[in-house]
Each structure stands twice: as C-alpha cells, then as structure tokens.
Scaffold this motif. Structure first.
Motif, PDB file in Angstrom:
ATOM      1  N   GLY A 109    -114.290 -21.362 100.877  1.00 34.22           N
ATOM      2  CA  GLY A 109    -115.253 -21.942 101.800  1.00 34.22           C
ATOM      3  C   GLY A 109    -114.650 -22.482 103.074  1.00 34.22           C
ATOM      4  O   GLY A 109    -115.364 -23.008 103.928  1.00 34.22           O
ATOM      5  N   ASP A 110    -113.363 -22.372 103.248  1.00 29.41           N
ATOM      6  CA  ASP A 110    -112.699 -22.829 104.468  1.00 29.41           C
ATOM      7  C   ASP A 110    -111.514 -21.908 104.744  1.00 29.41           C
ATOM      8  O   ASP A 110    -110.437 -22.069 104.173  1.00 29.41           O
ATOM      9  CB  ASP A 110    -112.220 -24.272 104.333  1.00 29.41           C
ATOM     10  CG  ASP A 110    -111.488 -24.775 105.583  1.00 29.41           C
ATOM     11  OD1 ASP A 110    -111.512 -24.065 106.612  1.00 29.41           O
ATOM     12  OD2 ASP A 110    -110.888 -25.872 105.525  1.00 29.41           O
ATOM     13  N   GLY A 111    -111.741 -20.943 105.623  1.00 28.52           N
ATOM     14  CA  GLY A 111    -110.666 -20.033 106.002  1.00 28.52           C
ATOM     15  C   GLY A 111    -110.098 -20.355 107.363  1.00 28.52           C
ATOM     16  O   GLY A 111    -109.320 -19.572 107.919  1.00 28.52           O
ATOM     17  N   ASP A 112    -110.470 -21.511 107.924  1.00 29.66           N
ATOM     18  CA  ASP A 112    -110.086 -21.841 109.301  1.00 29.66           C
ATOM     19  C   ASP A 112    -108.970 -22.869 109.401  1.00 29.66           C
ATOM     20  O   ASP A 112    -108.248 -22.912 110.392  1.00 29.66           O
ATOM     21  CB  ASP A 112    -111.297 -22.365 110.075  1.00 29.66           C
ATOM     22  CG  ASP A 112    -112.391 -21.325 110.230  1.00 29.66           C
ATOM     23  OD1 ASP A 112    -112.114 -20.132 110.012  1.00 29.66           O
ATOM     24  OD2 ASP A 112    -113.535 -21.709 110.567  1.00 29.66           O
TER      25      ASP A 112
ATOM     26  N   GLY B  76    -107.106 -14.629 102.770  1.00 32.30           N
ATOM     27  CA  GLY B  76    -107.951 -13.568 102.232  1.00 32.30           C
ATOM     28  C   GLY B  76    -107.758 -13.350 100.757  1.00 32.30           C
ATOM     29  O   GLY B  76    -106.629 -13.279 100.259  1.00 32.30           O
ATOM     30  N   LEU B  77    -108.883 -13.258 100.060  1.00 33.56           N
ATOM     31  CA  LEU B  77    -108.861 -13.119  98.606  1.00 33.56           C
ATOM     32  C   LEU B  77    -109.274 -11.705  98.195  1.00 33.56           C
ATOM     33  O   LEU B  77    -109.950 -11.512  97.194  1.00 33.56           O
ATOM     34  CB  LEU B  77    -109.802 -14.163  97.990  1.00 33.56           C
ATOM     35  CG  LEU B  77    -109.586 -14.582  96.531  1.00 33.56           C
ATOM     36  CD1 LEU B  77    -108.142 -14.973  96.288  1.00 33.56           C
ATOM     37  CD2 LEU B  77    -110.515 -15.732  96.164  1.00 33.56           C
ATOM     38  N   GLY B  78    -108.853 -10.713  99.002  1.00 32.36           N
ATOM     39  CA  GLY B  78    -109.101  -9.326  98.642  1.00 32.36           C
ATOM     40  C   GLY B  78    -107.937  -8.754  97.851  1.00 32.36           C
ATOM     41  O   GLY B  78    -107.066  -9.484  97.365  1.00 32.36           O
ATOM     42  N   VAL B  79    -107.907  -7.419  97.747  1.00 36.18           N
ATOM     43  CA  VAL B  79    -106.872  -6.762  96.943  1.00 36.18           C
ATOM     44  C   VAL B  79    -105.471  -7.098  97.447  1.00 36.18           C
ATOM     45  O   VAL B  79    -104.590  -7.499  96.683  1.00 36.18           O
ATOM     46  CB  VAL B  79    -107.081  -5.232  96.933  1.00 36.18           C
ATOM     47  CG1 VAL B  79    -105.911  -4.538  96.247  1.00 36.18           C
ATOM     48  CG2 VAL B  79    -108.383  -4.887  96.220  1.00 36.18           C
ATOM     49  N   SER B  80    -105.249  -6.951  98.762  1.00 30.50           N
ATOM     50  CA  SER B  80    -103.900  -7.186  99.287  1.00 30.50           C
ATOM     51  C   SER B  80    -103.545  -8.662  99.238  1.00 30.50           C
ATOM     52  O   SER B  80    -102.388  -9.027  98.995  1.00 30.50           O
ATOM     53  CB  SER B  80    -103.774  -6.644 100.713  1.00 30.50           C
ATOM     54  OG  SER B  80    -104.643  -7.329 101.598  1.00 30.50           O
TER      55      SER B  80
ATOM     56  N   VAL C 204    -106.415 -19.047 101.046  1.00 30.72           N
ATOM     57  CA  VAL C 204    -107.627 -19.564 101.690  1.00 30.72           C
ATOM     58  C   VAL C 204    -108.585 -18.418 101.952  1.00 30.72           C
ATOM     59  O   VAL C 204    -108.171 -17.298 102.273  1.00 30.72           O
ATOM     60  CB  VAL C 204    -107.306 -20.306 103.001  1.00 30.72           C
ATOM     61  CG1 VAL C 204    -106.364 -21.476 102.740  1.00 30.72           C
ATOM     62  CG2 VAL C 204    -106.683 -19.371 104.041  1.00 30.72           C
ATOM     63  N   ASP C 205    -109.866 -18.679 101.801  1.00 27.49           N
ATOM     64  CA  ASP C 205    -110.892 -17.663 102.043  1.00 27.49           C
ATOM     65  C   ASP C 205    -112.177 -18.381 102.447  1.00 27.49           C
ATOM     66  O   ASP C 205    -112.555 -19.388 101.839  1.00 27.49           O
ATOM     67  CB  ASP C 205    -111.129 -16.831 100.783  1.00 27.49           C
ATOM     68  CG  ASP C 205    -111.885 -15.542 101.061  1.00 27.49           C
ATOM     69  OD1 ASP C 205    -111.284 -14.464 100.953  1.00 27.49           O
ATOM     70  OD2 ASP C 205    -113.081 -15.630 101.410  1.00 27.49           O
ATOM     71  N   GLY C 206    -112.834 -17.847 103.477  1.00 25.36           N
ATOM     72  CA  GLY C 206    -114.065 -18.468 103.950  1.00 25.36           C
ATOM     73  C   GLY C 206    -115.233 -18.286 103.000  1.00 25.36           C
ATOM     74  O   GLY C 206    -116.228 -19.006 103.078  1.00 25.36           O
TER      75      GLY C 206
END
Length: 484
Positions: free
Chosen positions: A65-68, A18-22, A40-42
C-alpha cells in the motif's frame, strides 16, 4: 559499485520495488545472501497479500500500500522492470544518494569466475522468438544453455543456481532484455548482442523515442565480439555506431536480401553467412534453408526469417558450426499466439498473432499474407495507426474492430483504405471475440487469411495477450463446430 560477489550483499539493507515475479525472485535471492530485504508495493490486494505472507515467513519484510516512501537505512534499491523512472520512490532514493538498479544488474554483479557468457537480444518485436531460436541453435551445438531474462526465467535465479545440486555450469546464456531491464542495468557487458528492430513503444514509460532507443542501445555497450543489427532498420545500425565496445568487436548486419560482407542474408531460399568466414569479400557459408525455420508450420513470415538470421549471427559469433544453426532452427517450435495457424475452414486460414500488441508487430504480421480479414483493436498505448493502414491497405479484404481504442483504427482505415469493409463491434466484453470471428468469417473468401493481429494491448478486455489468443482459438472452434 559494479563488481560484487555474493558475500558483498551480506548485512546490506536492500529495498526491492515490486511484488511481481522478478521482485519476489530478487528478494529471495538477496535474503539468501544475508541481506536485510524490504519489499515495497503500492498494491494491497489478495494477490499481493498472499505473496507477502510467503515472504514474511522467510524473514523478508514486506510493505504493502505504499510504494513511494524509501525505507530508512536503504543501501540500494532493486526495482522490478515495470516501475517508471519518475516514480516517487526513485526520487527519494536519488535525494538520499542511493542507487537504483534492476534484477538483471544484480545478476550480472553476482556472476562468479568462469561464468557463462551472455548473448543479448532486444528489439521492439521478435525478442522471445529470437532468443528461443538462439537457445535451440546453441543446444544443437552441444552447449549447456538456457533462454533467460525477460522470457520468464528470472536471470538472478539462474546465475545463483549454476553448479548447485550437481547441475553443470552453463556455457552460455541466451538473454532476452527489455528496454525496462536495460534501463536499470548499467554494468551489463554481453559477449555479443542484437537489436532486432526499433519502433515507437512504451513511450509513456521512457518519455520519448530518443530515450527508448538509448535504453535499447545499452545492450551493445562493452560487447566483445559482435554487435548484430538489422540492415533494413537504420536506427539499429546507428545504435551500433554510438556504442562503446571492446576493441576488435565487429558490426554484423542481417538482411532478407543478398548479404554483403560482414552480413548474413538470404540467397535463393538459403540462409548464408558472409560475416564469419575467412574471406568475407568472396566467400559465403550456407547455414540452413528458409524451410528449416519452424518446419511444418508453412512458409515462415518474413520477420521470422529475420529473427532466424539474427539468432544465427549471434550463434556464429560464439563459434557455433553451420550444421548446428540448421539443426537448431529445425528443432525450434514457436510459442503460442505468434503467427499460429489455428484452423483452416472453407478455404480460409485462421491465424492467431495475439502477441502483435503494437503497430510494428502487426505490420510484420500483415505483410506475411496476401488477402486478409484483419481483427484488430484493444488498448492503443498512445499509438497511431495511419502508417500501418497505409502500408497494409492493399492486402485487406475487410477489418473487424474490437476493444476500447478501436475508433483510432477505424478512423485510419477511413482515411487510407476507404473501400475496405469495416465491422465496428461496440462492446468490450470477452464475448466480443466470438462475434468478431463470425463477422470475419462472413467477410472472408476462399484463399483469404483471417488474422488476429490486434496492434494493441489486451488489458481492456483480457487478462493478457495469451487469453485473447485463446479466446480467438475458441471462437474459431465454435465456428467450425456449428458446421458439423
């Protein structure tokens, strides 16, 4: 692996989901400790690419584009709170024998000797208000403290930042924890903690009410002094009974009525403590007046009195004096969009409670006023509205419905409040709020409250609940301006 110091992460290959704040906070913190970090982030939009550029410049690998797919050689996955437990990435981690934890867990593992105690708060509603009340009370005692966690300050940054640049270490942290964060934080052991309430929410993430409650209940595990529960919500007391706590840890209830022994409550407009006194059977300690809760904002809603009692209980468990409870509550000011008076016009009060994003929060908000024109609707998140309407029907002067799932509320009103006038606005653009406010003003009579308590999420029409509340305030302003 539940005990680590900063040096233990050096050289490890860590995957941050995840490319959010946390996620960004965790990636930077762990890279700063010498770990090899891959984020990684989808998603692969402009926002993600901008963040990726910044992190890449700092030596952090980012895969968009690939978080899996689990990066090869991963030693540990650190997830952002919102990623669901059944995500393919986590299935791949399980197959590879790799643990998955959250940033709160990492922060707990990184605490050094003499680290600040954690006072934890969770619940379906009221977490942010209560944790900020608690921080205000602790500060009034003269303690160096901060409200952290789900409230917006990444806790990993606070833990690693303690004592740097001449900043004194914190004495105690007021920690807001969501059910997501608790799910991924198996090692956290708070000094004392509170579950404010339990109602169905985020069931699409947790899978069931039982799983949701179990994750909330994790906050009590290993408590050393007090497990604070809501005496009006048996489910919270049940979680205390099921918790594995340290010997000597006590169950402390809070109630809007007269408190029994080992409880905090209200007597004749006074917040009183029968838990942290020498003789609980016969003594009660005055803490504050109800009017000390957010003074200047009118009579506090019942759920905010309950929040204040929970905050007071945690503060008293940490040894805070009664006078500091009073002073801290007087100094506290609620955040925007939480039972916020926007305007009074022609004898009608306009209240913004856009933060009421589920039925439990909306029920508490509706219970605070006698005659209401209710503005509701949005994304229901799987919720049903029959119980909410049944409990609130006698208070409703009218209802104005907006948003994608407004039909669910309209149908509940037809079943349980058929005499209440309903305006159904068949539009989901942001301009619908102006029309909703105009219609609510038309239905309202002097002495009434026009209440935005949507009981739904906002993302069908607005970026977030803040923007929804701002739109409501602007619409009320437009209404007032037309009269001048």
């Amino acid at each position: 692996m539940t005990t680590q110091g900063p040096a233990d992460f050096a050289g490890q290959h860590l995957t941050v989901a995840g490319l959010g704040v946390s996620g960004i906070s965790a990636a930077r913190a762990l890279a700063g400790l010498g770990a090899h970090v891959t984020v990684v982030d989808g998603g692969d939009g402009d926002k993600q690419r901008a963040a990726a550029r910044e992190l890449t410049a700092e030596g952090i690998t980012v895969r968009l584009g690939d978080g899996d797919t689990l990066p090869e050689g991963t030693d540990l996955v650190v997830t952002s709170p919102g990623w669901k437990p059944d995500s393919p990435l986590f299935a791949a981690a399980a197959a590879a024998g790799v643990d998955v934890v959250g940033d709160v867990e990492i922060a707990w593992r990184l605490r050094g000797p003499g680290a600040a105690a954690w006072l934890g708060i969770t619940g379906t509603n009221g977490k942010t208000t209560t944790v900020r009340m608690l921080a205000s009370i602790l500060a009034a005692e003269g303690l160096h403290t901060l409200a952290v966690g789900n409230i917006g300050t990444p806790i990993i940054d606070v833990v690693l930042g303690q004592g740097k640049d001449g900043e004194p270490p914190y004495d105690v942290l007021a920690v807001e924890l969501s059910s997501y964060q608790l799910h991924w934080a198996p090692s956290v052991r708070a000094h004392s903690a509170a579950v404010l309430n339990l109602a169905p929410d985020h069931l699409d993430w947790h899978g069931s009410m039982e799983a949701y409650a179990a994750d909330k209940g994790r906050i009590y595990e290993g408590n050393t002094v007090a497990c604070v529960y809501n005496a009006a919500d048996k489910a919270t007391e049940d979680l205390v009974r099921e918790a594995d706590v340290e010997e000597g840890c006590r169950a402390i209830g809070f109630t809007l009525g007269t408190p029994g022994p080992s409880q905090l409550g209200v007597v004749d407009g006074i917040l009183v403590d029968r838990a942290f006194v020498e003789n609980r059977q016969k003594q009660a300690q005055e803490l504050a007046e109800v009017s000390d809760i957010a003074p200047g904002s009118g009579t506090p809603a019942p759920h905010n009195i309950a929040n204040a009692l929970a905050a007071a209980a945690l503060a008293r468990a940490f040894g805070v004096r009664p006078a500091a409870v009073r002073d801290g509550l007087r100094a506290f000011h609620p955040d925007a969009h939480r039972i916020q008076i926007v305007a009074e016009r022609d004898g009608v009060t306009y209240i913004d409670d856009s933060k009421a994003t589920n039925t439990h929060a909306a029920e508490a908000s509706l219970a605070a006023y006698e005659h209401i024109v209710w503005i509701a609707g949005g994304l229901a998140k799987g919720a049903t509205f029959d119980e909410l309407v049944q409990k609130s029907a006698a208070r409703l002067r009218g209802a104005v419905l907006i948003g994608a799932d407004r039909a669910l509320i309209r149908e509940a009103l037809a079943r349980h409040a058929p005499d209440v006038p309903v305006v159904d606005l068949d539009r989901t653009d942001t301009g619908a709020m102006s029309e909703a406010v105009r219609e609510a003003a038309r239905l309202a009579e002097p002495g009434d409250t026009v209440l935005l308590a949507p009981a739904c999420a906002s993302m069908d029409m607005f970026v977030n609940y803040n923007k929804r509340g701002e739109a409501f305030a602007e619409a009320v302003g437009e209404l007032t301006a037309r009269d001048h």
